[in-house]
Design an enzyme around this catalytic site. Structure first.
Site, PDB file in Angstrom:
ATOM      1  N   GLY A  11     -33.773 -81.356  -4.484  1.00 21.26           N
ATOM      2  CA  GLY A  11     -34.415 -82.175  -5.500  1.00 21.26           C
ATOM      3  C   GLY A  11     -34.621 -81.478  -6.830  1.00 21.26           C
TER       4      GLY A  11
ATOM      5  CG  HIS B 164     -42.631 -87.773  -8.048  1.00 20.75           C
ATOM      6  ND1 HIS B 164     -43.754 -88.497  -8.376  1.00 20.75           N
ATOM      7  CD2 HIS B 164     -41.642 -88.692  -7.869  1.00 20.75           C
ATOM      8  CE1 HIS B 164     -43.464 -89.786  -8.375  1.00 20.75           C
ATOM      9  NE2 HIS B 164     -42.184 -89.925  -8.078  1.00 20.75           N
ATOM     10  N   PRO B 165     -44.086 -86.611 -11.030  1.00 19.03           N
ATOM     11  CG  PRO B 165     -43.600 -88.145 -12.726  1.00 19.03           C
ATOM     12  CD  PRO B 165     -42.997 -87.407 -11.585  1.00 19.03           C
TER      13      PRO B 165
ATOM     14  CG  HIS C 296     -56.631 -79.969   3.953  1.00 19.61           C
ATOM     15  ND1 HIS C 296     -55.372 -79.517   3.638  1.00 19.61           N
ATOM     16  CD2 HIS C 296     -56.813 -79.656   5.260  1.00 19.61           C
ATOM     17  CE1 HIS C 296     -54.824 -78.964   4.714  1.00 19.61           C
ATOM     18  NE2 HIS C 296     -55.689 -79.035   5.714  1.00 19.61           N
TER      19      HIS C 296
ATOM     20  CB  ALA D 180     -45.121 -88.118  -5.243  1.00 17.78           C
ATOM     21  N   GLY D 181     -45.993 -85.011  -6.699  1.00 19.84           N
ATOM     22  CA  GLY D 181     -45.906 -83.558  -6.519  1.00 19.84           C
ATOM     23  C   GLY D 181     -44.628 -83.097  -5.840  1.00 19.84           C
TER      24      GLY D 181
END
Lengths: 297, 297
Positions: free
Chosen positions: B162, B167-168, B81, B170-171
């Site tokens: 943000g 985020h490295p 997905h 968590a994307g």
């Protein structure tokens, strides 16, 4: 969570302070909510609508009896509506997550508790009564408070619980279980009262129609139309959509269309969902597919 | 009491302990209920369905992010997905006693809070997005986690909240507000796939049909019948009964009848009540005439 509706009818519709004390007694009980209450001064009667789980409605009914027995004296009570008890009638109605059998058991438990605590004789009615002669409220109440002493002493009229003579001021109470009643009117795009009356006769039980329909035809003078006014007394066995479709077909026989229908007061969601399932031909639908239902469970 | 549904999709569908910790984090929040959760190992993705008031769903989403950011690393995540975030997408859905505008405000509030607390960039979508190019989830997620650094640096793709880089581990996450989606299938009393496909084309938005319908025709091989499979994305503006009646009429053009329909998963009671009101021609109906609705309010 089980939801039981309970609609006690009390023989006081005039003294606001007495009515408010009864409402307050119900509101003070946890596990139950007082959804509505209304009083009719000419009937000298109030109707409370409450809902909750079994323990909640039981505690609320006990709290209501405590106030009513203290504050109401039928020896001086006058009103247009027939009555035989300070708390006249208490039906328990299964709404969600609860069976009729559980409501019957609750009616018997509350009946025994009321008789024991307040010394008020109790007659069971509707589904809670095993006696064919004592299912109908009107039959049990015939003779009213004034005729109670004689009636209770006659054959076949010993109460289900409590003393064999009336409470001096609070009379006797009728407690039972029944299906939710739906007040449902269908307005016709016509001023022909004869058509409304013929349709009412076609759908109502008493003249050959559906088992759980009471109906009459009326003129709505101010709107120049006629109405088939109904009570549906068991929406599971005689569903609302079947009655609607029959009224529609009978009206068509006279060249008359349905203008609109109206639901008066409360309706259990299951009765509406059944109509959606019928018309949309929904197979395999489960109540907990309804998001709000799942939230409650 | 307001009821908001929230359906976070999380990029973990294999490690049972990680999934259970996320479920437990949601269950520990008061004012919200975890109604359902399901995981697909081949998608490597889990879907949580929760409902509660604004404060409850907000706190649950924060608790979920806390676990997901700690336990999920998209640099090593594989699945069928598409995804771009540890918590991939979070829709807020108005169910009862709450407006879409309130859900939009909640999406923005939660988006800002997540960005600030977890340093995860947030894109708003659907009704929460004011940017016509950034309303559709697929458009925002195109390129997935692996393409995020490049995409975020390109024109028009600064996040709504943000940091301007992923985020490295968590994307980035997509948060928004949309109407409840109803998965609704109509089975035809026919094995003619061409008829199912023609009807799907007639009712779906993409080929000229109703604004809030997605549809396709399928064969149900094991039953020897065909199905019009639909998603109804706004049951207020494109109600279920109108779609059903159109499918019925289009099928009749080919001599085909509706066999049955089915609702897959959850449906808001308002969508069912609207069908009952339509077919029974109920005028002046108010939601709090439904007994269970009144109980909740």
């Amino acid at each position: 969570m089980a939801v039981i509706e309970c609609i006690p009818n009390v023989s006081e519709g005039r003294r606001a302070d007495v009515i408010e004390r009864m409402a307050a007694a119900i509101r003070a009980v946890s596990g139950v909510r007082l959804l509505d209450h209304s009083s009719d001064p000419s009937h000298n009667r109030s109707v409370f609508t409450l809902a909750g789980d079994a323990a909640g409605v039981e505690a609320a009914v006990m709290a209501l009896f405590e106030r009513a027995v203290a504050d109401i004296d039928l020896r001086t009570h006058k009103g247009e509506h027939p009555r035989m008890g300070a708390v006249d009638v208490v039906p328990f109605v299964p709404i969600d997550g609860v069976t009729m059998a559980e409501c019957v058991a609750l009616a018997k438990k509350v009946g025994a508790a009321v008789a024991s605590r307040f010394n008020v004789p109790i007659y069971l009615y509707e589904d809670a009564s095993d006696n064919a002669q004592r299912k109908n409220l009107e039959d049990i109440r015939r003779g009213e408070f004034e005729g109670l002493t004689t009636k209770m002493a006659s054959a076949g009229w010993a109460p289900d619980f409590g003393p064999s003579a009336p409470h001096p001021s609070a009379g006797a109470s009728v407690i039972g279980a029944r299906m939710a009643l739906i007040a449902y009117n269908i307005n016709l795009a016509s001023d022909r009262l004869d058509v409304a009356k013929k349709i009412a006769a076609a759908v109502r039980h008493s003249s050959g129609g559906y088992r759980f329909v009471k109906a009459a035809g009326f003129k709505l003078e101010d709107r120049g139309i006629v109405q088939v006014s109904m009570n549906l007394t068991n929406y599971e066995k005689t569903p609302i959509f079947r009655v609607f479709e029959t009224v529609r077909r009978e009206a068509a026989r006279y060249g008359v269309s349905i203008l609109e229908s109206e639901i008066v007061g409360l309706i259990p969601s299951a009765a509406l969902n059944a109509a959606a399932e019928f018309y949309l031909q929904i197979e395999g639908f489960k109540p907990d597919q309804v998001l709000e239902h799942k939230l409650r469970s």
